[in-house]
Design an enzyme around this catalytic site. Structure first.
Site, PDB file in Angstrom:
ATOM      1  N   ASN A  51     -10.626  -2.503  -6.390  1.00 29.16           N
ATOM      2  CA  ASN A  51      -9.757  -1.658  -7.232  1.00 29.16           C
ATOM      3  C   ASN A  51     -10.325  -1.417  -8.635  1.00 29.16           C
ATOM      4  OD1 ASN A  51      -6.600  -2.866  -5.829  1.00 29.16           O
ATOM      5  ND2 ASN A  51      -7.823  -1.093  -5.271  1.00 29.16           N
ATOM      6  N   ASP A 107       0.829  -1.205   0.000  1.00 28.78           N
ATOM      7  CA  ASP A 107       0.000   0.000   0.000  1.00 28.78           C
ATOM      8  C   ASP A 107       0.865   1.257   0.000  1.00 28.78           C
ATOM      9  OD1 ASP A 107      -2.304   1.480   0.002  1.00 28.78           O
ATOM     10  OD2 ASP A 107      -2.700   1.246   2.140  1.00 28.78           O
TER      11      ASP A 107
HETATM   12  C1  FPP Z   1      -1.809   0.183  -3.386  1.00 33.36           C
HETATM   13  O1  FPP Z   1      -1.393   1.511  -3.453  1.00 33.36           O
HETATM   14  C2  FPP Z   1      -1.272  -0.625  -4.470  1.00 33.36           C
HETATM   15  C3  FPP Z   1      -2.013  -1.195  -5.460  1.00 33.36           C
HETATM   16  C4  FPP Z   1      -3.468  -1.033  -5.551  1.00 33.36           C
HETATM   17  C5  FPP Z   1      -1.410  -1.984  -6.540  1.00 33.36           C
HETATM   18  C6  FPP Z   1      -0.137  -2.716  -6.263  1.00 33.36           C
HETATM   19  C7  FPP Z   1       0.566  -2.893  -7.555  1.00 33.36           C
HETATM   20  C8  FPP Z   1       1.894  -2.846  -7.760  1.00 33.36           C
HETATM   21  C9  FPP Z   1       2.858  -2.726  -6.669  1.00 33.36           C
HETATM   22  C10 FPP Z   1       2.470  -2.883  -9.127  1.00 33.36           C
HETATM   23  C11 FPP Z   1       2.265  -4.064  -9.989  1.00 33.36           C
HETATM   24  C12 FPP Z   1       2.224  -5.388  -9.337  1.00 33.36           C
HETATM   25  C13 FPP Z   1       2.939  -6.499  -9.690  1.00 33.36           C
HETATM   26  C14 FPP Z   1       2.666  -7.777  -8.979  1.00 33.36           C
HETATM   27  C15 FPP Z   1       3.980  -6.508 -10.726  1.00 33.36           C
HETATM   28  P1  FPP Z   1      -2.478   2.662  -3.575  1.00 33.36           P
HETATM   29  O2  FPP Z   1      -2.609   3.040  -4.998  1.00 33.36           O
HETATM   30  O3  FPP Z   1      -3.752   2.232  -2.919  1.00 33.36           O
HETATM   31  O4  FPP Z   1      -1.793   3.801  -2.738  1.00 33.36           O
HETATM   32  P2  FPP Z   1      -2.495   4.981  -1.906  1.00 33.36           P
HETATM   33  O5  FPP Z   1      -3.252   4.306  -0.790  1.00 33.36           O
HETATM   34  O6  FPP Z   1      -1.332   5.769  -1.423  1.00 33.36           O
HETATM   35  O7  FPP Z   1      -3.372   5.714  -2.860  1.00 33.36           O
END
Ligand code: FPP
Length: 247
Positions: free
Chosen positions: A70, A22
């Site tokens: 998501n 996250d």
């Molecule tokens: C949460 O951060 C993260 C995600 C929803 C996606 C995770 C994906 C990756 C790390 C990249 C691709 C994955 C792989 C397996 C290659 P957020 O966007 O919710 O952050 P925020 O809470 O700060 O908005």
């Protein structure tokens, strides 16, 4: 803390580590960048985490890459995440092979774009004989949805007299989850300072040790994983028993 001072020992490592990655969006905002830059940078953390976990002999690593919720994000962000996933799978296949890592996926995979689904299937097939570590990507995953599916499938079997209601026990439920081939979670890590489980592996993490770090996912490095593993090694896992019973 580093490998050399030998704080982390091989004996008491968690068998199954699950990570809620996250903070990508907040990381990008802090740098004055678009949210997608945070996801891009987060893929580097994925690579480092996977390699470090494999190096230490962690047998099961499960990453929460995309939740059922998501899909509600703006389409360009969803598209970017799917493209990042496809590119990472393509690019990192040699890393998976070199480290003997088998790729697995959980979630409502049929919802993924066709190309991403095909790429995922290809890498899962190509790595299926690897046995050092199972890397599971949770994609379009939600624990409540997983439980709902399991209950539906069990109900169908009861209706068709394949199982009787009295024959349903915890292993029946386990066997109908997406994670039927995985053990319980020992250590669940969440980055970015949020103190929630967010519908991730609710059944499987019933006795998991929880580790929360303020580090945003794109900043998560092997030292941070090491810190979580060292912390885990200090925990006393009682599973409802007393300390004295354990000794
Ligand atoms: C949460 O951060 C993260 C995600 C929803 C996606 C995770 C994906 C990756 C790390 C990249 C691709 C994955 C792989 C397996 C290659 P957020 O966007 O919710 O952050 P925020 O809470 O700060 O908005």
């Amino acid at each position: 803390m580093n490998d050399e001072n030998n704080i982390l020992t091989k004996e008491f490592l968690p068998n199954h580590v699950a990570i809620i990655m996250d903070g990508n969006g907040r990381w990008a905002k802090k740098q004055g960048l678009m949210r997608v830059a945070g996801h891009e940078s987060g893929t580097k953390s994925v690579k480092e985490t996977v390699e470090y976990a494999a190096k230490w002999g962690i047998k099961f690593l499960t990453l929460y890459a995309f939740s059922t919720e998501n899909w509600k994000r703006p389409k360009p962000e969803v598209d970017t995440l799917m493209n990042l996933l496809m590119n990472a799978l393509k690019k990192e296949l040699p890393t998976l092979q070199k480290n003997g890592i088998r790729l697995n996926a959980i979630g409502r995979l049929s919802q993924l774009p066709k190309k991403a689904y095909a790429q995922l299937q290809e890498v899962m097939t190509l790595t299926k004989s690897n046995s050092n570590m199972i890397l599971t990507l949770a994609l379009s995953y939600g624990a409540r949805e997983e439980l709902e599916q399991a209950v539906k499938n069990i109900a169908i079997k009861v209706k068709n007299n394949i199982i009787s209601p009295d024959g349903i026990d915890q292993s029946t439920i386990n066997n109908h989850l997406y994670t039927h081939n995985l053990p319980d979670v020992d250590l669940m890590i969440r980055t970015s300072g949020e103190l929630r489980i967010s519908n991730f592996l609710l059944w499987q993490a019933a006795y998991a040790e929880l580790f929360f770090t303020p580090v945003l996912w794109p900043d998560f490095r092997k030292e941070n994983l090491q810190e979580a593993l060292v912390d885990y090694q200090k925990r006393e896992r009682r599973f409802g028993k007393t300390s004295e019973q354990l000794t």
